[in-house]
Design an enzyme around this catalytic site. Structure first.
Site, PDB file in Angstrom:
ATOM      1  N   ARG A 153       0.816  -1.219   0.000  1.00 49.54           N
ATOM      2  CA  ARG A 153       0.000   0.000   0.000  1.00 49.54           C
ATOM      3  C   ARG A 153       0.848   1.266   0.000  1.00 49.54           C
ATOM      4  NH1 ARG A 153      -2.989  -3.600   3.229  1.00 49.54           N
ATOM      5  NH2 ARG A 153      -2.025  -2.738   5.070  1.00 49.54           N
TER       6      ARG A 153
ATOM      7  N   GLU B  50       6.945  -9.509  15.625  1.00 48.41           N
ATOM      8  CA  GLU B  50       6.470  -9.951  16.931  1.00 48.41           C
ATOM      9  C   GLU B  50       6.721 -11.452  17.114  1.00 48.41           C
ATOM     10  OE1 GLU B  50       2.400  -9.802  19.612  1.00 48.41           O
ATOM     11  OE2 GLU B  50       2.533  -8.659  17.755  1.00 48.41           O
TER      12      GLU B  50
END
Length: 171
Positions: free
Chosen positions: A58, A95
């Site tokens: 994006r 993460e």
């Protein structure tokens, strides 16, 4: 124009507990998209960039038309294996696990003034990886830009470089 009116909120996407800020509704509204690009042009043009870098995918939607408006080149930072030719890569921690981003080896000349763009700044992990990669190839990263910033995740604290966002959400 209140650009927030053109951002759709999608609960539990891509997984339960996540609120997704969808820019597709902004992109689909010609007036709002034009206004967003005008505002980014005004803010980021002052940095006199040589080239704009968009982060997959994006970020491409933001950086490419903005590069045209600013009269600069546009370069893609992509996930591993998506760019032809020789690439320079950077691995970074997520993460849970690791990811790798790449840039074409000859895309940036040392000393070029670069602005890095993405649609959204959250924790800043991917943006920080892109900045590190660009600095590794000799870019002078003069600013970071995005449409949306999730300020409650404190992503901008990762950067010494100025960070500009059009819209911010505090929760």
């Amino acid at each position: 124009m209140d650009l927030k009116e053109h951002i759709r909120h999608v609960p539990d996407f891509p997984k339960p507990g996540i609120l997704f800020y969808d820019i597709s509704t902004l992109l689909a509204h010609a007036g709002a998209w034009h206004e967003a690009l005008n505002r980014l042009t005004d803010i980021l043009g002052a940095y006199r960039p040589d080239v704009l870098v968009g982060i997959e995918s994006r970020g491409f939607l933001v950086a490419a038309p903005l590069a045209d408006r600013l009269g600069t080149g546009f370069i893609m930072v992509r996930k591993r294996g998506k760019l032809p030719g020789e690439t320079i890569r950077h691995a970074y921690d997520l993460e849970y696990g690791q990811d790798v981003i790449e840039i074409q080896a000859e895309a940036i000349r040392p000393g070029q003034r670069v602005i890095v763009l993405d649609d959204l700044l959250a924790t800043g992990g991917t943006m920080a990886a892109a900045v590190t990669l660009l600095e590794k190839v000799g870019a002078d990263v003069v600013a970071i830009g995005c449409l949306i910033e999730l300020t409650f995740l404190n992503g901008r604290k990762r950067f010494k470089t100025p960070v500009h966002s059009l819209l911010s959400y505090d929760s």
